[in-house]
Design an enzyme around this catalytic site. Structure first.
Site, short mmCIF file in Angstrom:
data_model
loop_
_atom_site.label_atom_id
_atom_site.label_comp_id
_atom_site.label_asym_id
_atom_site.label_seq_id
_atom_site.Cartn_x
_atom_site.Cartn_y
_atom_site.Cartn_z
N THR A 1 0.71 -1.24 0.03
CA THR A 1 0.10 0.09 0.00
C THR A 1 0.92 1.21 -0.03
O THR A 1 2.18 1.14 0.32
CB THR A 1 -0.73 0.16 1.41
OG1 THR A 1 -1.65 -1.16 1.20
CG2 THR A 1 -1.74 1.31 1.43
N ARG B 1 -13.80 -7.62 -1.12
CA ARG B 1 -13.21 -7.32 0.32
C ARG B 1 -12.58 -5.89 0.41
O ARG B 1 -12.08 -5.46 -0.59
CB ARG B 1 -11.94 -8.31 0.64
CG ARG B 1 -11.20 -8.34 1.93
CD ARG B 1 -10.00 -7.34 1.77
NE ARG B 1 -9.21 -7.19 2.71
CZ ARG B 1 -8.12 -6.35 2.95
NH1 ARG B 1 -7.73 -5.71 2.16
NH2 ARG B 1 -7.37 -6.36 4.00
N GLY C 1 -10.27 -3.11 2.83
CA GLY C 1 -9.56 -3.54 3.82
C GLY C 1 -9.66 -1.92 4.67
O GLY C 1 -10.67 -1.32 4.74
N GLY D 1 -0.42 -2.60 6.18
CA GLY D 1 -0.35 -3.87 6.99
C GLY D 1 -1.58 -4.68 6.71
O GLY D 1 -2.39 -4.60 5.77
N1 ASP Z 1 -3.79 -2.38 4.49
C1 ASP Z 1 -3.92 -2.96 3.46
C2 ASP Z 1 -5.12 -3.72 3.38
O1 ASP Z 1 -5.32 -4.35 4.02
C3 ASP Z 1 -2.60 -3.78 2.89
C4 ASP Z 1 -1.56 -2.97 2.64
O2 ASP Z 1 -1.14 -2.39 3.66
O3 ASP Z 1 -0.42 -3.65 1.94
O4 ASP Z 1 -5.98 -3.56 2.41
#
Ligand code: ASP
Length: 333
Positions: free
Chosen positions: A199, A227, A229, A251
């Site tokens: 991200t 989904r 996030g 994360g």
């Molecule tokens: N936090 C993001 C998610 O769960 C993923 C990431 O941070 O890479 O969608």
């Protein structure tokens, strides 16, 4: 990307912001940054199980250069009197357009081998926020989030409604294949751990004393289609409040949603009077870690202090302050 393309992008972007009523001039509030730096921008390009052994020197250089380019684009805006919102968005667009990161071009695939994108922004002076979730065709999701914040009465739009709104706003709409890269397709097929996150996000304090935060993502590789996030959820993956701090997270999103990570850092500063470093450290190293969650945040407070805690082996990250202090790093030090 060529230097010329960046300049054009920034020019177009500034135009979009002013036409979207988002040039910051109406909201500027001189709260003063005491003896701290006049401005600060901090960015991340995701956290995960990054190891030096598995990354070639060439790859490492590519990431460091792109992080530097994003920081410089944001800094150029802050240096010229632009707002924190404009700065974080300029930095995020550069990372969204790069196939290196899990946002915009190069985003991870869902279990249906399609890309679904989430993004959000928040400004600390007005507590205004905007987000888009599960979109498949907005070239720069962060601009979609800004458009929702600036030009709709809502905070979040999802799916087709978000795309139609973005198109009405004049944002660039692309075919889902624009986002696809061979590397991410291989990831979803083989589920490579190293590539789990990625991200992008940015937080900034501008010379008017205003904070802003933005986060943009493709989510998690092989996620169930549909989904959503933490990244588009205000208070989970993103938060900004001039009384405390601006936070952008990366994360395992499900943990960040349940722990309300970004807001919790702000709340610990507001109610428990912790410093940014203490609050961010407590949330990432204690609460998130104890719950079994992995990831990190970049955060800046209203005095220009920066904190970038993460509990994974690495996080693409960096910051630059008006004092000239600068740092760009990937691995734990
Ligand atoms: N936090 C993001 C998610 O769960 C993923 C990431 O941070 O890479 O969608």
């Amino acid at each position: 990307m060529s230097y010329m393309r960046i300049l054009i992008l920034i020019a177009c972007f500034s135009f979009f912001l002013s036409s979207a009523g988002c040039n910051g001039s109406g909201n500027n509030r001189q709260i003063g940054s005491a003896s701290g730096p006049e401005y600060v921008i901090a960015i991340h390009g995701g956290a995960g199980t990054l190891s030096r052994e598995r990354m070639s020197q060439e790859q490492e250089r590519e990431y460091l250069d792109k992080l530097n380019e994003a920081l410089q684009a944001g800094e150029a805006i802050l240096k010229n009197g632009g707002t924190s919102l404009q700065a974080i968005c300029a930095a995020i667009i550069i990372m969204e357009d790069s196939p290196l990161f899990n946002a915009g071009k190069g985003a991870v695939f869902t279990n249906r081998k399609q890309v679904e994108l989430d993004a959000s922004v928040m400004t600390g002076n007005t507590l205004s926020a905007g987000a888009i979730a599960g979109v498949t065709d907005i070239r720069n999701p962060i601009l979609g989030a800004i458009a929702v914040m600036e030009n709709s009465p809502h905070v979040m739009l999802a799916g087709k409604g978000a795309s139609d709104f973005a198109a009405e706003q004049g944002l660039e709409i692309v075919d889902n294949s624009y986002f696809h890269t061979r590397r991410r397709l291989d990831d979803v097929t083989r589920q490579i751990e190293q590539e789990k996150y990625g991200t992008v996000g940015a937080v900034a304090l501008d010379s008017y004393g205003n904070l802003a935060a933005g986060t943009s993502t493709g989510g998690m590789s092989n996620k169930k289609y549909g989904r959503i996030g933490d990244s588009p959820i205000i208070g989970a993956g993103n938060y900004a409040n001039n009384n405390t701090c601006a936070v952008s997270a990366t994360g395992h999103g499900e943990f960040f949603i349940r722990q309300v990570v970004a807001y919790d850092i702000s709340a610990k500063m507001e109610y428990a009077r912790l410093s940014l470093e203490e609050a961010a450290g407590k949330v990432i190293y204690e609460k998130l870690t104890d719950a079994g969650g992995t990831g990190g945040v970049v955060a800046v407070d209203r005095f220009g202090n920066v904190s970038m805690p993460f509990n994974t082996s690495g996080m693409y990250r960096g910051y630059i302050k008006s004092t000239g202090e600068k740092k760009i790093a990937i691995f734990r030090e």
